[in-house]
Design an enzyme around this catalytic site. Sequence first.
Site, PDB file in Angstrom:
ATOM      1  CE  LYS A   1      -3.683   3.143   0.536  1.00  0.00           C
ATOM      2  NZ  LYS A   1      -4.182   3.343   0.025  1.00  0.00           N
TER       3      LYS A   1
ATOM      4  CB  CYS B   1      -2.960   8.514  -0.914  1.00  0.00           C
ATOM      5  SG  CYS B   1      -4.358   7.911   0.118  1.00  0.00           S
TER       6      CYS B   1
HETATM    7  N1  LIG Z   1      -9.102   9.242   1.915  1.00  0.00           N
HETATM    8  C1  LIG Z   1      -7.947   8.592   1.680  1.00  0.00           C
HETATM    9  O1  LIG Z   1      -8.234   8.496  -0.130  1.00  0.00           O
HETATM   10  C2  LIG Z   1      -7.748   7.582   1.526  1.00  0.00           C
HETATM   11  C3  LIG Z   1      -7.223   6.787   0.625  1.00  0.00           C
HETATM   12  C4  LIG Z   1      -6.692   4.936   0.839  1.00  0.00           C
HETATM   13  C5  LIG Z   1      -6.630   4.849   2.009  1.00  0.00           C
HETATM   14  N2  LIG Z   1      -7.060   5.773   3.242  1.00  0.00           N
HETATM   15  C6  LIG Z   1      -6.754   5.770   4.390  1.00  0.00           C
HETATM   16  O2  LIG Z   1      -7.528   4.878   5.521  1.00  0.00           O
HETATM   17  C7  LIG Z   1      -7.753   5.339   6.964  1.00  0.00           C
HETATM   18  C8  LIG Z   1      -9.056   6.444   7.080  1.00  0.00           C
HETATM   19  O3  LIG Z   1      -8.530   7.076   6.111  1.00  0.00           O
HETATM   20  P1  LIG Z   1      -9.985   8.687   6.097  1.00  0.00           P
HETATM   21  O4  LIG Z   1     -10.106   9.410   5.006  1.00  0.00           O
HETATM   22  O5  LIG Z   1     -11.027   7.428   6.093  1.00  0.00           O
HETATM   23  O6  LIG Z   1     -10.073   9.106   7.014  1.00  0.00           O
HETATM   24  P2  LIG Z   1     -11.390   9.931   8.135  1.00  0.00           P
HETATM   25  O7  LIG Z   1     -10.333  11.203   8.899  1.00  0.00           O
HETATM   26  O8  LIG Z   1     -12.241  10.981   7.091  1.00  0.00           O
HETATM   27  O9  LIG Z   1     -12.098   9.304   8.600  1.00  0.00           O
HETATM   28  C9  LIG Z   1     -11.809   8.763  10.013  1.00  0.00           C
HETATM   29  C10 LIG Z   1     -12.649   8.611  11.286  1.00  0.00           C
HETATM   30  O10 LIG Z   1     -12.027   7.514  11.509  1.00  0.00           O
HETATM   31  C11 LIG Z   1     -13.248   8.376  13.024  1.00  0.00           C
HETATM   32  N3  LIG Z   1     -12.342   7.651  14.302  1.00  0.00           N
HETATM   33  C12 LIG Z   1     -11.269   7.992  14.865  1.00  0.00           C
HETATM   34  N4  LIG Z   1     -10.909   7.257  16.170  1.00  0.00           N
HETATM   35  C13 LIG Z   1     -11.889   6.356  16.167  1.00  0.00           C
HETATM   36  C14 LIG Z   1     -12.189   5.417  17.300  1.00  0.00           C
HETATM   37  N5  LIG Z   1     -11.052   5.537  17.995  1.00  0.00           N
HETATM   38  N6  LIG Z   1     -12.915   4.933  17.058  1.00  0.00           N
HETATM   39  C15 LIG Z   1     -14.538   5.339  16.445  1.00  0.00           C
HETATM   40  N7  LIG Z   1     -14.082   5.864  15.672  1.00  0.00           N
HETATM   41  C16 LIG Z   1     -12.328   7.087  15.378  1.00  0.00           C
HETATM   42  C17 LIG Z   1     -12.851  10.203  12.754  1.00  0.00           C
HETATM   43  O11 LIG Z   1     -13.907   9.961  13.845  1.00  0.00           O
HETATM   44  C18 LIG Z   1     -13.442  10.279  11.551  1.00  0.00           C
HETATM   45  O12 LIG Z   1     -14.716   9.646  11.678  1.00  0.00           O
HETATM   46  C19 LIG Z   1      -6.557   6.542   7.009  1.00  0.00           C
HETATM   47  O13 LIG Z   1      -4.965   5.114   7.029  1.00  0.00           O
HETATM   48  C20 LIG Z   1      -5.340   6.569   5.472  1.00  0.00           C
HETATM   49  O14 LIG Z   1      -4.834   7.046   4.717  1.00  0.00           O
HETATM   50  C21 LIG Z   1      -7.823   6.873   2.987  1.00  0.00           C
END
Ligand SMILES: NC(=O)c1ccc[n+]([C@@H]2O[C@H](COP(=O)([O-])OP(=O)(O)OC[C@H]3O[C@@H](n4cnc5c(N)ncnc54)[C@H](O)[C@@H]3O)[C@@H](O)[C@H]2O)c1
Length: 406
Positions: free
Chosen positions: A201, A255
Amino acid sequence: MVNVIGLGYIGLPTALMMASHGVEVVGTDYNPELVETLKSGKTTFQEAGLEELFAAAAAGGIRFTTEYQVTDTYIVSVPTPYDKFSKKVDPGYVTAAVREVLKVAPKGAVVVIESTVSPGTIERYVRPEIESAGFRIGEDIHLVHAPERIIPGNMVYELLHNNRTIGADDKEIGEKVAKLYASFCQGEIVVTDIKTAEMTKVVENTFRAVNIAFANELAKICRHDNMDVYEIIRICNMHPRVNILQPGPGVGGHCISVDPWFLVGDYPSLAKVIDEAMKTNDGMPDFVLNRIYEIMKEKGMTDISRVGLYGLTYKENVDDMRESPTLQLLESQERHLATGLKVYDPFIQKDVVKNQYHSLDEFLDAVDLVVIMVKHNEIREQMEKLSGKVVLDCHNICTLPGVYHI
Ligand SMILES: NC(=O)c1ccc[n+]([C@@H]2O[C@H](COP(=O)([O-])OP(=O)(O)OC[C@H]3O[C@@H](n4cnc5c(N)ncnc54)[C@H](O)[C@@H]3O)[C@@H](O)[C@H]2O)c1
């Protein structure tokens, strides 16, 4: 039943996708406002096809809560930022979520980490968390890593069609989780070990970052010696084994602007090309700012408040502004003790920066020099509105005469 933990840009579409394909899903987020919004039937961000997916998931019985559920499968999709000084991944959200899961998880539960982490993170931070809580990994709790590859703007299509990687200690558990994802994923699902899945990844995003940096470096060389970088890339790409990306005003999002740093943080004496590439990309907003000053000088403009940045998000046709080049440029401008640039983005309704407009026409009335930072469809479709303006086009999309480029 699957309990998806973290309902952001990745967790929410994943939960909806599973629920709309016959899987019983409960989505948990510790943000009560977000959960209330979802419970009221509204989505929390804009994304093509998300509303329809939400409706299908609602019909499939999805529920939203702030509580962690007692169930056999957890999917953890919480943020993994990087520490700006050490450049290493900050696993704090993941370990905190896993600690909460362990309070309710029954024996034999599978904990799938979807969050992007650097190779070895699960070994170094997640395993000790589980073991110190008195669980035996492989017996009481099974650990799996299923990194997500989807791109904002095309998430629903990519969730359905992208190939996926599943990393597991135990092949059988890996196959079981692969089957769960196969409920909706039409791509190939590869099962491997956890560290390999972690590394793939990060490597995928690093590949993109390094190639973008190469295009950006070419843009700088061409600007320095008055060559047309777009024409050069176009011709080079006619070579059968060359495929250069396009330069731009920088990178952002969760990312490409973050994950490659994990490798620099963990392997500082080895990840040299990656380090330079990330610095090149991070330097692009400053490069654009310098271009603005150069063009103002050439045009005899003196008032920076007559300059407008079109676009605040980190990519086109999404509402995600995290780490966006425009935000980086505005920060840089403030560091240089200059302010006044005007800003507009059709996807950002709230006031998030100074001098922000909410109507394209009012924004254009207020500026003489327009910098296209983001190639939203809106501006592509209304390009004629820029005629008579000085335009700095950071994406080579404007066909009007006399346009400036980076
Ligand atoms: N956004 C992208 O394009 C993308 C693409 C691929 C991978 N990712 C990866 O996916 C993961 C999530 O990213 P995202 O963009 O969805 O983040 P985000 O910030 O949009 O969402 C994360 C959510 O998790 C919640 N959260 C945090 N800690 C928590 C806990 N202990 N219990 C319950 N809820 C909790 C937050 O309130 C938030 O709503 C990251 O590791 C990111 O690198 C993101």
